[in-house]
Scaffold this motif. Structure first.
Motif, PDB file in Angstrom:
ATOM      1  N   VAL A  67       0.887  -1.154   0.000  1.00  7.43           N
ATOM      2  CA  VAL A  67       0.000   0.000   0.000  1.00  7.43           C
ATOM      3  C   VAL A  67       0.925   1.203   0.000  1.00  7.43           C
ATOM      4  O   VAL A  67       1.718   1.376   0.925  1.00  7.43           O
ATOM      5  CB  VAL A  67      -0.911   0.047   1.249  1.00  7.43           C
ATOM      6  N   THR A  68       0.858   1.990  -1.074  1.00  2.65           N
ATOM      7  CA  THR A  68       1.713   3.161  -1.191  1.00  2.65           C
ATOM      8  C   THR A  68       0.832   4.389  -1.331  1.00  2.65           C
ATOM      9  O   THR A  68       0.022   4.472  -2.254  1.00  2.65           O
ATOM     10  CB  THR A  68       2.655   3.043  -2.406  1.00  2.65           C
ATOM     11  N   GLU A  69       0.995   5.315  -0.383  1.00  2.00           N
ATOM     12  CA  GLU A  69       0.274   6.580  -0.508  1.00  2.00           C
ATOM     13  C   GLU A  69       1.111   7.490  -1.393  1.00  2.00           C
ATOM     14  O   GLU A  69       2.328   7.606  -1.214  1.00  2.00           O
ATOM     15  CB  GLU A  69       0.026   7.228   0.847  1.00  2.00           C
ATOM     16  N   TYR A  75      -0.567   9.092  -8.602  1.00  2.00           N
ATOM     17  CA  TYR A  75      -1.776   8.272  -8.644  1.00  2.00           C
ATOM     18  C   TYR A  75      -2.261   8.141 -10.086  1.00  2.00           C
ATOM     19  O   TYR A  75      -2.533   7.039 -10.563  1.00  2.00           O
ATOM     20  CB  TYR A  75      -2.856   8.905  -7.756  1.00  2.00           C
ATOM     21  N   LYS A  85       4.250   7.497   1.674  1.00  2.00           N
ATOM     22  CA  LYS A  85       4.491   6.446   2.656  1.00  2.00           C
ATOM     23  C   LYS A  85       4.159   5.106   2.015  1.00  2.00           C
ATOM     24  O   LYS A  85       3.210   5.003   1.249  1.00  2.00           O
ATOM     25  CB  LYS A  85       3.639   6.668   3.897  1.00  2.00           C
ATOM     26  N   THR A  86       4.948   4.088   2.327  1.00  2.00           N
ATOM     27  CA  THR A  86       4.713   2.742   1.799  1.00  2.00           C
ATOM     28  C   THR A  86       4.602   1.756   2.953  1.00  2.00           C
ATOM     29  O   THR A  86       5.371   1.814   3.906  1.00  2.00           O
ATOM     30  CB  THR A  86       5.865   2.314   0.858  1.00  2.00           C
ATOM     31  N   VAL A  94      -4.586   2.749   7.982  1.00  2.00           N
ATOM     32  CA  VAL A  94      -4.185   4.126   7.707  1.00  2.00           C
ATOM     33  C   VAL A  94      -5.199   5.051   8.368  1.00  2.00           C
ATOM     34  O   VAL A  94      -6.404   4.938   8.117  1.00  2.00           O
ATOM     35  CB  VAL A  94      -4.128   4.398   6.185  1.00  2.00           C
ATOM     36  N   ARG A 102      -6.995  11.696  -0.494  1.00  2.00           N
ATOM     37  CA  ARG A 102      -5.850  10.813  -0.233  1.00  2.00           C
ATOM     38  C   ARG A 102      -5.813   9.810  -1.371  1.00  2.00           C
ATOM     39  O   ARG A 102      -6.855   9.362  -1.857  1.00  2.00           O
ATOM     40  CB  ARG A 102      -6.014  10.077   1.099  1.00  2.00           C
ATOM     41  N   TYR A 103      -4.596   9.429  -1.800  1.00  2.00           N
ATOM     42  CA  TYR A 103      -4.415   8.549  -2.953  1.00  2.00           C
ATOM     43  C   TYR A 103      -3.528   7.368  -2.566  1.00  2.00           C
ATOM     44  O   TYR A 103      -2.446   7.559  -2.011  1.00  2.00           O
ATOM     45  CB  TYR A 103      -3.752   9.320  -4.101  1.00  2.00           C
ATOM     46  N   PHE A 104      -3.980   6.161  -2.904  1.00  2.00           N
ATOM     47  CA  PHE A 104      -3.256   4.938  -2.573  1.00  2.00           C
ATOM     48  C   PHE A 104      -3.155   4.058  -3.821  1.00  2.00           C
ATOM     49  O   PHE A 104      -4.111   3.948  -4.586  1.00  2.00           O
ATOM     50  CB  PHE A 104      -3.987   4.163  -1.471  1.00  2.00           C
ATOM     51  N   LYS A 117      -5.806   0.701  -7.015  1.00  2.00           N
ATOM     52  CA  LYS A 117      -5.667   2.130  -6.769  1.00  2.00           C
ATOM     53  C   LYS A 117      -6.939   2.617  -6.108  1.00  2.00           C
ATOM     54  O   LYS A 117      -8.033   2.130  -6.407  1.00  2.00           O
ATOM     55  CB  LYS A 117      -5.333   2.891  -8.048  1.00  2.00           C
ATOM     56  N   GLU A 119      -8.774   6.269  -4.391  1.00  2.23           N
ATOM     57  CA  GLU A 119      -8.837   7.695  -4.061  1.00  2.23           C
ATOM     58  C   GLU A 119      -9.961   7.865  -3.054  1.00  2.23           C
ATOM     59  O   GLU A 119     -11.084   7.428  -3.307  1.00  2.23           O
ATOM     60  CB  GLU A 119      -9.127   8.520  -5.308  1.00  2.23           C
TER      61      GLU A 119
END
Length: 192
Positions: A67-69, A75, A85-86, A94, A102-104, A117, A119
Motif C-alpha cells: 500500500v503506497t500513498e 496516482y 508512505k509505503t 491508515v 488521499r491517494y493509494f 488504486k 482515491e
C-alpha cells in the motif's frame, strides 16, 4: 479548582464523542487489497462511502503487494516513484486525521493499472452523504400528534428523555455509553 475540573471534563467528553464517531473502513468493503476486482472497483466502493475525520482504512493483502500513498500526479500515472508512505506488512491501517483527498496504489509494476488504486475524500464530520451532499446532524423531532376528534380522547405520549436523544444523535448504544462514561467522569471530577 472547579474551573480546571470542568475543562478536563469537557475535553474528555469531546474525546469520547470523537472516538465514538470514528469508523474503520475495510477497503472495498472486505479489506481485501488485490487485483482480482478489476479496474475501478475500489473507487466505485469509495464513491459510496463517507470517510470522516478520525476514520481509518484497513488494507489486507498477501506478500507481493503493498500500500503506497502517493500524490495526485503519481496516482494518475500509477507511479510509486515518489511515495508519501509505503506499507508492506499485509495488514495496514491508515488513519484519516485531516480533510481532503488521499491517494493509494500498489507500487508493484502492473498492479495499479490492474485495479489496485484508491482515491478517498475525507470530509468533516458534518458532511454525512457521499457525492458532496452535506447533511447537518440533528436530533430527531417527534411527529406532531394527530388532532383528536370530538368523540376521541387523547393521551399525550411521554416526551423523549435527553439521554434517548443523545443516543439517537450519536448513532447508537456504543456512543451513548461513551458519552455516559464521560458524564460520569465529569460528575466525579466536580465532586472533588
Amino acid at each position: 479548582m472547579a474551573r480546571s475540573a470542568i475543562l478536563v471534563v469537557a475535553a474528555m467528553a469531546a474525546l469520547a464523542v470523537q472516538l465514538a464517531a470514528a469508523a474503520d473502513h475495510p477497503v472495498g468493503g472486505t479489506g481485501s487489497w488485490d487485483t482480482s476486482n478489476g479496474a475501478g472497483f475500489y473507487n466505485k466502493w469509495a464513491s459510496k462511502t463517507v470517510f470522516k475525520l478520525g476514520d481509518t482504512l484497513t488494507f489486507k493483502y498477501p506478500a507481493g503487494h503493498d500500500v503506497t500513498e502517493v500524490g495526485k500526479p503519481e496516482y494518475d500515472a500509477c507511479s510509486g516513484a515518489k511515495p508519501i508512505k509505503t506499507f508492506s506488512d499485509g495488514d495496514t491501517t491508515v488513519k484519516l486525521p485531516t480533510a481532503g483527498k488521499r491517494y493509494f496504489i500498489c507500487s508493484v509494476p502492473g498492479h495499479c493499472a490492474a485495479g489496485m488504486k484508491l482515491e478517498v475524500t475525507v470530509v468533516a464530520a458534518a458532511a454525512t452523504k457521499p457525492g458532496g451532499r452535506h447533511q447537518r446532524s440533528v436530533a430527531p423531532t417527534p411527529a406532531p400528534a394527530p388532532e383528536p376528534s370530538s368523540t376521541e380522547t387523547s393521551t399525550p405520549a411521554p416526551a423523549p428523555k435527553a439521554s434517548d436523544a443523545a443516543s439517537i444523535m450519536l448513532g447508537g448504544n456504543k456512543q451513548a455509553v461513551l458519552v455516559g462514561l464521560a458524564a460520569g467522569v465529569a460528575m466525579a471530577a466536580l465532586a472533588m
